[in-house]
Design an enzyme around this catalytic site. Structure first.
Site, short mmCIF file in Angstrom:
data_model
loop_
_atom_site.label_atom_id
_atom_site.label_comp_id
_atom_site.label_asym_id
_atom_site.label_seq_id
_atom_site.Cartn_x
_atom_site.Cartn_y
_atom_site.Cartn_z
N LYS A 76 0.74 -1.21 -0.05
CA LYS A 76 0.01 -0.12 -0.10
C LYS A 76 0.81 1.28 0.02
O LYS A 76 1.93 1.21 0.61
CB LYS A 76 -0.87 -0.09 1.21
CG LYS A 76 -1.98 1.18 1.29
CD LYS A 76 -2.86 0.72 2.41
CE LYS A 76 -3.91 1.96 2.56
NZ LYS A 76 -4.81 2.02 3.68
N SER A 151 -9.82 2.24 3.01
CA SER A 151 -8.81 2.97 2.21
C SER A 151 -8.04 2.22 1.22
O SER A 151 -7.31 2.55 0.30
CB SER A 151 -8.12 3.78 2.79
OG SER A 151 -7.27 3.15 3.82
N SER A 175 -10.26 -0.04 7.21
CA SER A 175 -9.36 -0.03 5.66
C SER A 175 -8.74 -1.42 5.14
O SER A 175 -8.52 -1.17 4.05
CB SER A 175 -8.69 1.12 5.68
OG SER A 175 -9.35 2.36 5.39
N1 GLN Z 1 -13.11 4.81 6.37
C1 GLN Z 1 -12.67 5.11 7.66
C2 GLN Z 1 -12.10 6.61 7.73
O1 GLN Z 1 -12.38 7.26 6.64
C3 GLN Z 1 -11.58 4.23 7.90
C4 GLN Z 1 -10.22 4.40 7.20
C5 GLN Z 1 -9.08 3.37 7.29
O2 GLN Z 1 -9.07 2.54 8.09
N2 GLN Z 1 -7.84 4.04 7.00
O3 GLN Z 1 -11.46 7.08 8.30
#
Ligand code: GLN
Length: 484
Positions: A76, A151, A175
């Site tokens: 990532k 994400s 995410s």
């Molecule tokens: N969707 C959540 C956010 O927008 C979690 C994102 C994540 O786990 N990095 O913060």
């Protein structure tokens, strides 16, 4: 080659059925052929990957290879990679080449894995749909008009389309698990502190945790073997032995107590997703598990608590991007203040700015007690719910996400609806617990994910429980049409 598991690839490499260079070239060719549709990579590291592959081949020839030697994986783009751009999907870091490797990256390098490239993601990991990336949205290989989740959407999409056998992800509020669910792959977010955060660009430091995304529980177990462990460079990493996560995959799960939180099956859950989760629970009953209804009474607080804690932490973490030391700098600043303002104003995207504003507000004098402190207290209550539940059950199960993949653009104008797509995943981050998502069927041809939550440091059990289900189902083997 692209349909093989990590264990099969390792065996093929050892038997000289193919070399690491051939395997790497085949993965690079698939990326070239298919990623135009998916946009799952920000950077493909062709030359360094081929160099690593040749090194791996030499190691294989000398008989000193480990289980991941010569296997291509994707990182990532939140993990710092020496010599290869690390953008965090932001204009702010579009030009950033890290002078060092994140511990996770270093560990995979040391294990002999081939770093094939950096995957697309939501900007600074803020999002649930991979639409906030500076490099454009990622497409879901099961439906090119749908989001892959976020994400870690790039990692999920490239593994689902079998461009690479495995990838890393990070999970601050879901995410790893949510995109794994939406793309039909297996993902594990370990206990907070199990994997080093050193060199992983910080979003919300008390929640961020790195983990693995791959085709099966067995593959994620092999990945976790390489990435877990204490790191003196991360003061929140925990000094605790790392078991061999593949060793307990075949343990019998007869008598396993599975808790089903009633709050995870209520309003807001798509009926067909619920039906698929119930079918998965039936499989577990056949495997000898015992089902216990439980309650996590403070579940409804997790999204509001998270959206105070995470923005608060992100507002301080992102203050380092000031246009002075590295990253984006605006053209012709008039003075220092103009440099700060315009570099940040031009370098960050809309969602990141929204979070910084919310976080700065929640931490400001006069509001700190009302928001941040209150949220921390509620966070404790959420953890206590899990503590009580784990006195009665071994694992907790439910849906990973309330629906299957939604269409690109469908929720992007409505942050609250978007935030609710993590309603079942966020609480585990607030408590620091490990969680997985495992493919559990399809609803209207889109994948459904079963979430399995475990007690602290119980990753081996989660992987065992997931593996037993994958032995009797083949949802995790399905490949999206057009990517066979
Ligand atoms: N969707 C959540 C956010 O927008 C979690 C994102 C994540 O786990 N990095 O913060």
């Amino acid at each position: 080659m692209h349909t093989k598991s990590l264990a099969e690839l390792a065996e093929g490499l050892r038997n000289k059925d193919f070399s690491s260079e051939e395997l790497t070239r085949s993965s690079l060719a698939r990326i070239k052929q298919y990623d135009i549709q998916l946009n799952s990579f920000i950077t493909v590291a062709e030359a360094p990957a081929l160099a690593q592959a040749r090194q791996a081949d030499a190691q294989l020839a000398s008989g000193k290879a480990g289980p991941l030697t010569g296997i291509p994986i994707a990182q990532k783009d939140i993990f710092c990679t020496e010599g290869v751009r690390t953008s965090c999907a932001s204009k702010m870091l579009d030009n950033f080449i890290s002078p060092y490797n994140a511990t996770v990256v270093q560990k995979y390098n040391d294990a002999g894995a081939v770093m094939i490239g950096k995957t697309n993601m939501d900007e600074f990991a803020m999002g649930s749909s991979n639409e906030t990336s500076f490099y454009g949205a990622v497409k879901n290989p099961w439906d090119l008009e749908a989001v892959p989740g976020g994400s870690s959407g790039g990692s999920a999409a490239c593994v689902a389309a079998r461009l690479v056998p495995a990838a890393t992800g990070t999970d601050t509020g879901g995410s790893i698990r949510q995109p794994a669910a939406l793309c039909g792959i297996t993902g594990i977010k370990p206990t907070y502190g199990r994997v080093s955060r050193y060199g992983m660009i910080a979003f919300a430091s008390s929640l961020d945790q790195a983990g693995a995304m791959a085709g099966s529980a067995e593959d994620t177990a092999m990945m976790l073997n390489a990435m877990a462990g204490f790191d003196p460079k991360d003061s929140t990493s925990i000094e605790k032995d790392v078991p061999d996560y593949t060793a307990s995959l075949n343990n019998d799960i007869k008598g396993l107590k599975i808790g089903l939180p009633k709050e995870y099956f209520g309003e807001g859950l798509d009926a067909d997703v619920a039906a698929k989760i119930e079918q998965a629970i039936e499989e577990y009953k056949k495997l000898g598990a015992e089902i216990v209804e439980i309650s996590l009474p403070n579940s409804s607080l997790s999204v509001p608590v998270y959206y105070v804690v995470a923005p608060a932490e992100c507002s301080t973490n992102l203050s380092r991007f000031d246009g002075v030391r590295y990253g984006y700098r605006c053209e012709d600043p008039e003075d220092l203040e103009d440099l700060y303002k315009r570099s940040r104003g031009e370098g960050f995207g809309a969602e990141v700015k929204r979070r910084i504003m919310i976080g700065t507000y929640a931490l400001s004098a006069g509001y700190y007690d009302a928001y941040y402190l209150k949220a921390q207290k509620l966070r404790r209550l959420i953890s206590e719910d899990f503590k009580q539940a784990f006195e009665k059950v071994d694992v907790i199960m439910g849906p990973t996400a309330p629906s299957t993949a939604f269409k690109i653009g469908e929720k992007s104008d409505d942050p609250i609806t978007m935030y609710l797509s993590d309603i079942y995943t966020i609480a585990t981050n607030l408590a620091g617990l490990p969680g997985m998502s495992v493919p559990a069927g399809f609803s209207n041809s889109l994948p459904v994910g079963l979430q399995i939550i475990g007690n602290y440091f119980d990753e081996a059990r989660l992987l065992n429980v997931a593996h037993q289900y994958q032995n009797v189902t083949d949802w995790h083997r399905q490949i999206p049409k057009g990517f066979e």
